[in-house]
Motif scaffolding. Structure first.
Motif, short mmCIF file in Angstrom:
data_model
loop_
_atom_site.label_atom_id
_atom_site.label_comp_id
_atom_site.label_asym_id
_atom_site.label_seq_id
_atom_site.Cartn_x
_atom_site.Cartn_y
_atom_site.Cartn_z
N PRO A 293 0.83 -1.21 0.00
CA PRO A 293 0.00 0.00 0.00
C PRO A 293 0.86 1.25 0.00
CG PRO A 293 0.12 -0.91 2.21
CD PRO A 293 0.84 -1.89 1.32
N LEU A 294 0.32 2.34 -0.50
CA LEU A 294 0.95 3.64 -0.34
C LEU A 294 0.43 4.27 0.94
CD1 LEU A 294 0.86 5.24 -3.93
CD2 LEU A 294 2.74 4.04 -2.81
N THR A 295 1.32 4.79 1.76
CA THR A 295 0.91 5.43 3.00
C THR A 295 0.56 6.90 2.74
OG1 THR A 295 3.08 6.28 3.66
CG2 THR A 295 2.60 3.95 4.15
N TYR A 296 0.06 7.57 3.78
CA TYR A 296 -0.26 8.99 3.63
C TYR A 296 1.00 9.83 3.47
CZ TYR A 296 0.61 8.90 8.71
OH TYR A 296 1.15 8.70 9.94
N TYR A 297 2.18 9.27 3.75
CA TYR A 297 3.44 9.95 3.44
C TYR A 297 3.78 9.82 1.95
CZ TYR A 297 4.97 10.94 8.24
OH TYR A 297 5.10 11.44 9.51
N ASP A 298 3.33 8.74 1.32
CA ASP A 298 3.64 8.48 -0.10
C ASP A 298 2.70 9.21 -1.05
OD1 ASP A 298 5.66 6.61 0.63
OD2 ASP A 298 4.16 5.02 0.82
N MET A 299 1.41 9.20 -0.73
CA MET A 299 0.40 9.64 -1.69
C MET A 299 0.55 11.07 -2.20
SD MET A 299 -3.21 7.75 -0.73
CE MET A 299 -3.07 7.80 1.05
N PRO A 300 0.97 12.05 -1.36
CA PRO A 300 1.08 13.42 -1.89
C PRO A 300 2.05 13.54 -3.06
CG PRO A 300 1.12 13.45 0.50
CD PRO A 300 1.21 12.01 0.10
N TRP A 301 3.02 12.64 -3.15
CA TRP A 301 4.03 12.75 -4.19
C TRP A 301 3.54 12.26 -5.55
CZ3 TRP A 301 7.86 15.74 -2.81
CH2 TRP A 301 8.21 15.81 -1.45
N LEU A 302 2.38 11.64 -5.61
CA LEU A 302 1.84 11.20 -6.90
C LEU A 302 1.55 12.39 -7.81
CD1 LEU A 302 -0.61 8.36 -5.81
CD2 LEU A 302 1.45 8.09 -7.20
N SER A 303 1.27 13.53 -7.24
CA SER A 303 0.94 14.71 -8.04
C SER A 303 2.16 15.57 -8.34
CB SER A 303 -0.12 15.55 -7.31
OG SER A 303 0.36 15.98 -6.06
N CYS A 304 3.34 15.10 -7.94
CA CYS A 304 4.55 15.89 -8.12
C CYS A 304 5.39 15.36 -9.28
CB CYS A 304 5.39 15.88 -6.84
SG CYS A 304 4.58 16.67 -5.44
N HIS A 305 6.32 16.17 -9.74
CA HIS A 305 7.20 15.78 -10.82
C HIS A 305 8.13 14.66 -10.37
CE1 HIS A 305 5.82 19.21 -13.05
NE2 HIS A 305 6.21 20.04 -12.10
N ASN A 306 8.59 13.86 -11.32
CA ASN A 306 9.56 12.82 -11.02
C ASN A 306 10.88 13.44 -10.56
OD1 ASN A 306 7.82 10.68 -11.76
ND2 ASN A 306 8.32 10.99 -13.92
#
Length: 412
Positions: free
Chosen positions: A29-42
């Motif tokens: 699973p992606l945690t709440y620490y991981d998920m915000p980075w989905l909308s960011c640049h690589n």
């Protein structure tokens, strides 16, 4: 990515964890620490090394060990060879590794002057872009699940002068500490010439267990709502785009120890607060104040009024939360565990005579508070950053000296 006529692709490989069946199919699973980075640049990094050998020497002697050591390392850092699966709402994104997943590894040759490429003086901002790898295109399954690739490498040889190892990865898989743990592991296997990565990595294996991230405040739901709001506003099949500036230059500014010490003395003279004043703090303060002052010219200063001088300007930097939370997170945890720290100082103070001193003390106080505040920052996820970003007065930095990026040694 900007391609250059002076860069020629020699070959492209798929690097898999060995041997077949060594890593089972697994979902994380992606945690709440991981998920915000989905909308960011690589994240893109370039590692440069002197290498006074011809391309043929690299292809015959160095390349096989690079690929072999990467494969051995991926056996333990297998999420980098996986994909991020993004189902339709309301389901939660997750990481999925399936046997046969791989990392794209491209080899290229450049005719550019290596010394010019790695120089500190200002150069065209697009100069480095041909050395950055592109991730494979994302796919969409019949069920409407977006499948995002995670990591790609591009090794560029400058004949008889140097090598560049370029990386591009999706930040949602892990933060800089996780990535540099992976890079140090890869380099240690490569330096050793080992054929069994277990012998080298047994004392520094990543801890791939998302269960260590607890959610006592129920933050995951809030972050998931933020993610779906972002998806709906952009369209599920769209990815973040980034315009390439065509009128910019890129330069490196090196601070020697003597300058650092002078900055520390400037900030600590008469300091009664016992502020947290480190090399990181004074460097950030100097950069922040310099950037703001660089935008103040006689022409635009006449048009500015007191309202702008009295507005807050913001500086944001990441703070590693491992071993700083209400629940234990080991230093080898694989994933994201960053807290955004934001500093607020009025422009009039920053551009004043004591601007660097005031900036440094404000950054130092924020670091101290970050060590005490636990999860308080996340009660309103993302809103504080967004509110400040839209003002145009937010300066952000990435990375940390503690990542040890310059210690990435393949043995050359």
């Amino acid at each position: 990515m900007v391609e250059s006529s002076m860069v020629k692709v020699l070959d492209t490989f798929r690097v898999l964890p060995p041997p077949p069946g060594s890593v089972p199919t697994v979902s994380l699973p992606l945690t709440y620490y991981d998920m915000p980075w989905l909308s960011c640049h690589n994240v893109q990094r370039l590692f440069f090394y002197e290498f006074p050998h011809p391309s043929l020497h690299f292809m015959e002697t160095t390349l096989p060990m690079l690929k072999r050591s990467l494969s051995l390392t991926l056996q333990h850092f297998f999420p980098y060879a996986a994909h991020i699966m993004c189902p339709r709402s309301p389901d939660k994104p997750f990481i999925r590794y399936t046997e046969g997943d791989f990392v794209t590894f491209t080899v290229a040759e450049s005719e550019e002057d290596f010394n010019h490429v790695v120089a500190d003086y200002p150069r065209d901002v697009e100069l480095l872009h041909p050395f950055v790898p592109q991730l494979p295109s994302e796919e969409v399954t019949e069920e409407g699940i977006r499948v995002l690739p995670i990591l790609a490498f591009r090794v560029t040889v400058f004949p008889n002068s140097g090598i560049c190892i370029g990386s591009t990865y999706c930040h949602a898989i892990g933060d800089g500490k996780s990535f540099m743990h992976f890079m140090r592991s890869w380099t240690s296997v490569c330096r050793s010439g080992a054929t069994d990565g277990d012998l080298i990595l047994e004392n520094s294996l990543p801890m791939i267990n998302k269960d260590v991230i607890k959610d006592p405040a129920g933050l995951e739901l809030a972050y998931l709502k933020n993610y779906w709001h972002w998806v709906s506003s952009r369209g599920e099949n769209s990815a973040p785009t980034k315009d390439i500036p065509v009128d910019k230059v890129r330069a490196t500014f090196a601070f020697d120890q003597a300058r650092i010490e002078r900055l520390k003395q400037l900030v600590t003279t008469g300091d009664t607060e016992q502020s947290h004043i480190s090399t990181f703090v004074v460097t950030c303060a100097f950069i922040w104040v310099s950037l703001i002052k660089s935008k103040v010219t006689p022409a635009n200063n006449l048009s500015n009024n007191d309202d702008d001088d009295n507005k807050f300007y913001y500086f944001m930097f990441p703070s590693d939360c491992r071993n700083r939370l209400e629940f234990p997170v080991p230093s080898t945890y694989f994933g994201n565990c960053l807290k955004p720290c934001i500093v607020n100082v009025k422009k009039s103070e920053l551009i004043g005579e004591d601007g660097i001193v005031l900036a440094a003390k404000a950054i130092g106080r924020t670091i101290k508070e970050a060590k005490r505040s636990g999860l308080e920052w996340a009660e309103n996820p993302g809103s504080a950053i967004i509110e400040r970003a839209i003002t145009g007065r937010l300066t952000t930095i990435a990375g940390s000296p503690k990542l040890g990026v310059y210690d990435t040694d393949f043995g050359w």
